[in-house]
Design a protein around this motif. Structure first.
Motif, PDB file in Angstrom:
ATOM      1  N   GLY A  50     -16.918 -33.020   8.916  1.00 34.98           N
ATOM      2  CA  GLY A  50     -17.278 -31.689   8.424  1.00 34.98           C
ATOM      3  C   GLY A  50     -16.284 -31.171   7.400  1.00 34.98           C
ATOM      4  N   SER A  51     -16.612 -29.994   6.873  1.00 36.45           N
ATOM      5  CA  SER A  51     -15.835 -29.437   5.760  1.00 36.45           C
ATOM      6  C   SER A  51     -14.546 -28.760   6.196  1.00 36.45           C
ATOM      7  CB  SER A  51     -16.695 -28.425   4.994  1.00 36.45           C
ATOM      8  OG  SER A  51     -17.083 -27.359   5.856  1.00 36.45           O
ATOM      9  N   GLU A  52     -14.357 -28.520   7.479  1.00 35.57           N
ATOM     10  CA  GLU A  52     -13.165 -27.804   7.943  1.00 35.57           C
ATOM     11  C   GLU A  52     -12.132 -28.714   8.584  1.00 35.57           C
ATOM     12  OE1 GLU A  52     -14.214 -24.497  10.398  1.00 35.57           O
ATOM     13  OE2 GLU A  52     -15.185 -23.405   8.767  1.00 35.57           O
ATOM     14  N   CYS A  53     -12.267 -30.020   8.387  1.00 32.25           N
ATOM     15  CA  CYS A  53     -11.320 -30.953   8.989  1.00 32.25           C
ATOM     16  C   CYS A  53      -9.928 -30.792   8.379  1.00 32.25           C
ATOM     17  CB  CYS A  53     -11.792 -32.389   8.782  1.00 32.25           C
ATOM     18  SG  CYS A  53     -13.241 -32.825   9.753  1.00 32.25           S
ATOM     19  N   PRO A  54      -8.902 -30.736   9.184  1.00 33.00           N
ATOM     20  CA  PRO A  54      -7.536 -30.726   8.652  1.00 33.00           C
ATOM     21  C   PRO A  54      -7.277 -32.004   7.858  1.00 33.00           C
ATOM     22  CG  PRO A  54      -7.550 -30.155  10.988  1.00 33.00           C
ATOM     23  CD  PRO A  54      -8.919 -30.653  10.665  1.00 33.00           C
ATOM     24  N   LEU A  55      -6.434 -31.883   6.853  1.00 33.73           N
ATOM     25  CA  LEU A  55      -6.150 -33.051   6.023  1.00 33.73           C
ATOM     26  C   LEU A  55      -4.702 -33.051   5.571  1.00 33.73           C
ATOM     27  CD1 LEU A  55      -5.922 -32.398   2.677  1.00 33.73           C
ATOM     28  CD2 LEU A  55      -8.318 -31.846   3.033  1.00 33.73           C
ATOM     29  N   VAL A  56      -4.238 -34.246   5.242  1.00 29.53           N
ATOM     30  CA  VAL A  56      -2.938 -34.449   4.603  1.00 29.53           C
ATOM     31  C   VAL A  56      -3.174 -35.281   3.356  1.00 29.53           C
ATOM     32  CG1 VAL A  56      -0.680 -35.563   4.771  1.00 29.53           C
ATOM     33  CG2 VAL A  56      -1.578 -34.269   6.721  1.00 29.53           C
ATOM     34  N   ASN A  57      -2.656 -34.790   2.230  1.00 26.00           N
ATOM     35  CA  ASN A  57      -2.785 -35.480   0.944  1.00 26.00           C
ATOM     36  C   ASN A  57      -1.386 -35.731   0.403  1.00 26.00           C
ATOM     37  OD1 ASN A  57      -2.881 -35.560  -2.107  1.00 26.00           O
ATOM     38  ND2 ASN A  57      -5.070 -35.597  -1.688  1.00 26.00           N
TER      39      ASN A  57
END
Length: 251
Positions: A50-57
């Motif tokens: 989904g669009s609200e998943c936490p992420l690390v870039n």
């Protein structure tokens, strides 16, 4: 004693070395243009969709000829992950370890961005700009910036004290404050603004090609909406203040 004859085969070598001296090629390898390898990845929290998943870039650099610089860049990026300047918790052991810990504890819409880029290079110097953006659910995320000025002759990052002649730190900041005044005038920021956002010293000083760069954190000399103000101090303004070897063309 008569001069020794020079063989014909040696003349082209002398000519090549003479040209190399003009190009600084016979003075060592530090004149070579550095082309670091980019290492970039982005991961979401495991099992999340989904669009609200936490992420690390993460977008960082690898330097073949400067292995110590890789470790320094990683450490500086990890320091930028701390939520407050006075955080005392030990740093994660690596960017991968940081990513795993962040995603394990992250809530929906949290995100963390870390980037290192080679902004400029000249003579024996590399100027690396570090960027971060951490969003943990507040009104807005918190961006961060930093510089590494790396001397390839010394194989070390330069502190401000390394850049300046002894006893010239106050003189340096007096020059920077003068250019801060010009920045206020250029942006038509009046006395009330300067009173609310007075001049400060910054830990982010870098040696660029055409100027010494002084970058500021958000909320330091300007509100959040102004981002990271950057002052450019022309090198001629720093005669007698900056070490001679760090003026362009003298490395």
């Amino acid at each position: 004693m008569p001069a020794l004859p020079i063989s014909r085969s040696f003349v082209p070598l002398l000519a090549a070395c003479g040209l190399g001296l003009l190009l600084a090629g016979c003075q060592g390898l530090t004149s070579r243009t550095v082309q670091p390898e980019h290492k970039a990845w982005e991961h979401l929290k495991p099992g999340c969709t989904g669009s609200e998943c936490p992420l690390v870039n993460i977008d960082t650099l690898h330097f073949d000829d400067e292995p110590g610089l890789d470790a320094l860049v990683e450490r500086r990026l990890l320091e930028m992950t701390r939520n407050t300047p006075d955080a005392t918790a030990p740093l994660p052991s690596s960017l991968q370890a940081y990513e795993q810990a962040f995603l394990r504890d992250a809530e929906p819409r949290w995100s963390s961005y870390l980037q290192a880029k080679l902004r400029e290079q000249r003579d024996q110097l590399l100027l690396i700009e570090l960027s971060s953006y951490l969003d943990t659910g507040g009104a807005h995320g918190m961006p961060g910036r930093g510089f590494i000025t790396y001397d390839r002759n010394r194989h070390q990052a330069l502190s401000l004290q390394d850049m300046l002649l002894p006893g010239q730190e106050d003189a340096f900041w007096q020059v920077v404050e003068r250019f801060h005044g010009r920045w206020l005038a250029k942006n038509r920021l009046g006395p009330d603004y300067a009173k609310d956002w007075p001049f400060q010293r910054s830990p982010h000083v870098g040696l660029g090609r055409g100027a010494v760069l002084v970058k500021y954190d958000v909320y330091s000399i300007a509100p959040y909406s102004s981002g990271h103000p950057e002052l450019e101090i022309p090198y001629p303004q720093l005669n007698g203040i900056l070490r001679p070897e760090y003026f362009p063309g003298r490395g």
